[in-house]
Design an enzyme around this catalytic site. Sequence first.
Site, PDB file in Angstrom:
ATOM      1  N   THR A 150       0.733  -1.242   0.332  1.00 56.54           N
ATOM      2  CA  THR A 150       0.021   0.351   0.269  1.00 56.54           C
ATOM      3  C   THR A 150       0.742   1.291  -0.204  1.00 56.54           C
ATOM      4  O   THR A 150       1.074   1.800  -1.675  1.00 56.54           O
ATOM      5  CB  THR A 150      -0.911   0.320   1.219  1.00 56.54           C
ATOM      6  OG1 THR A 150       0.135  -0.332   2.187  1.00 56.54           O
ATOM      7  CG2 THR A 150      -2.350  -1.365   0.804  1.00 56.54           C
ATOM      8  N   THR A 187      -3.178  -2.325   7.682  1.00 56.08           N
ATOM      9  CA  THR A 187      -1.900  -2.887   7.817  1.00 56.08           C
ATOM     10  C   THR A 187      -0.579  -3.793   7.478  1.00 56.08           C
ATOM     11  O   THR A 187      -0.618  -3.964   6.221  1.00 56.08           O
ATOM     12  CB  THR A 187      -1.300  -2.811   9.821  1.00 56.08           C
ATOM     13  OG1 THR A 187      -1.630  -2.063  10.010  1.00 56.08           O
ATOM     14  CG2 THR A 187       0.131  -3.757  10.370  1.00 56.08           C
TER      15      THR A 187
END
Lengths: 399, 399
Positions: A150, A187
């Site tokens: 990400t 995460t």
Amino acid sequence: MTKFKQITGNIASPKGFKADATHAELKFQKLDLGMILSEVPAAVAGVFTTNKVAAAPVILDKEVVAGGLAQAIITNSAIANAVTGEVGMNNAKKTQRLLADKFNLEPSHVAVCSTGVIGRQLPMDKIALGISKLSAENGHAAGFAQAILTTDLVEKEVAYQVELGGQTVTVAGACKGSGMIHPNMATMLAFITTDANIAQPLLQATLSEIIETTFNQITVDGDTSTNDTVLVLANGMAENAELVADSEDYLTFKSVLATVCQTMAKQIAADGEGATKLIEVTVAGAPDELTARMIAKHIVGSSLVKTAIFGADPNWGRVISAIGQVAPFEVPDIELTIQGDLVLLHSTAVDFDQAELSEKLKEKNVVIEADLNQGDKTGTAWGCDLTYKYVEINALYHS
Amino acid sequence: MTKFKQITGNIASPKGFKADATHAELKFQKLDLGMILSEVPAAVAGVFTTNKVAAAPVILDKEVVAGGLAQAIITNSAIANAVTGEVGMNNAKKTQRLLADKFNLEPSHVAVCSTGVIGRQLPMDKIALGISKLSAENGHAAGFAQAILTTDLVEKEVAYQVELGGQTVTVAGACKGSGMIHPNMATMLAFITTDANIAQPLLQATLSEIIETTFNQITVDGDTSTNDTVLVLANGMAENAELVADSEDYLTFKSVLATVCQTMAKQIAADGEGATKLIEVTVAGAPDELTARMIAKHIVGSSLVKTAIFGADPNWGRVISAIGQVAPFEVPDIELTIQGDLVLLHSTAVDFDQAELSEKLKEKNVVIEADLNQGDKTGTAWGCDLTYKYVEINALYHS
């Protein structure tokens, strides 16, 4: 103990594993859908977020791990499929079925992972189209480590080989992200493949133990995401004799797995949002390992320590204060070194060359060592500095 | 319940209290030594840092509070007298004696506070000279709130008055700092004076209870300092009938004291290092108050929530994730409002005007309200946003 060595490789390096990645148009133009596929069902072990708001794929994968076998993992980035209710759960299951259908797998043998924005539904038409493009034979294995990212700046992968009972066993890993990272981005995902022959219960026990001293000892901003997942697939295709608990070969395998996990954990910490430095904190002289690890993690997670390191400031008062904040006992005899320089002895300041130590703190790797002199146990934690860039990344992005 | 009202005043507003401040040359040119003096010995109550590395003055003040009576408080800024060993302890005691000698007090009736750099010794010649300049009669009472500051940008004081049994009772407070603030600078000091007549044990019990919902519910960067201290002096000179537990007058007094504490707590949070906004988080629908307060404090302490607020981003995913991280139970039915706008119902996203809410988040006061629907208890916490300035203050200063 048998020597093991790091090799150049990727998540598909262990025997019988393939990987591929494609652009499913979840992101603007980067790879965003990745797959790991084993020729045969593999023993699967997993550990998951403790966040009470667990994402749909986390709930699904717990079932997969409970089943004991997995043959594939399908992962998308950009959308976390978290806080998405029943629709999200159905989308995770549909993703599982689509991949199973495509490669003739048992759906319950397919793990599904997502990472990205919270609260948005997966566009299932795009997921379906993406899956249709994935290939087992001509897979873009190296692309997998890219497809799961990400806000990460670098791809994170590692591979090791070791001889076990005359057979070459390979353990490989790929992972992403740390801290809650991007606004609403979820995460840490870590995937480990190995061709080792090991029974599922022992694999799970080994992973659960290793996690405590590796992935659970890193922190970027103290937030635990809704999607944290670590999965290990062991397909046995190295054809080593099945690893038996406490045997020499098992202990060697465990060391390799721990090394792979620790390497990835440090890669994640070093690539924390806005980070310029990897910080390693070791606390020695604790009465037990749990306390040592807890204190080490607290130090490396302190905003004040993190900003001091960013500023190359040998600010030992912040380290001592962080210790005092969480130590469950008195600490009248702390010895502290920063980058190898002694700054505190018997909890009293010693003279040191401030300018010289400040120079040493400009290095990319910062090591802080505290001896509490209250026992003989040790713990280590990893983190990164807190920088303007962290604030920028997390404040300027709009959800 | 009797009405109470805020008045313009300072720490010396209650009857029989004087205050003064001087420049003892610990700082370059600002006031750095402050004193509070009562005409008669006062009941004293205190709460102190839980940090295991407690500063010398904290250890000394615990003895003062144990004695039950105090007549003066002497406070310096710039040097914390923490991690200073036996020399530091002797310096704290010497400061106590110097002030006692100057004003003919019992040394054990003098509380000593310090805030500033950790690990440095107090220059006792400067402290002695400073104390010699302090005056009870022509005191610079308004200067006290300034003399206790370190990196704080604004002075923080508050005063309230109330009628109790026909007598006017005044409660006043002055405080400084929050978070570990400046590099090596020690945190929060809060002083409260009142002319109320109340026995020491009840005063201590009241303070200990109020602390939990006020000062203990603020966070700037999650660090607890070595020097945190809250002291209350009640000298009884208002001549109200002694306050008796659970009486109406007592409950009124308790409300005033709680208001004074809450006002100071919010002042501290709003003036957190680099802060541009005060954030107030209320968690409702919890099974107990402790859990509600704990979750509220975790939300307001999350770096991701703090950066989102700095960026005026209505990033509810970060709030939900923060709740899930610490909630000791499942949270399938969260209702969330930000600046009064509903963004989540039954743990599912609702449509809201993103641009409009982002505008509202540019205000100086940000309110986040979460209803967990798991009970009927409520808790509130206060904090501030995480900004470039925070990183600058903490990284660029060199110890």
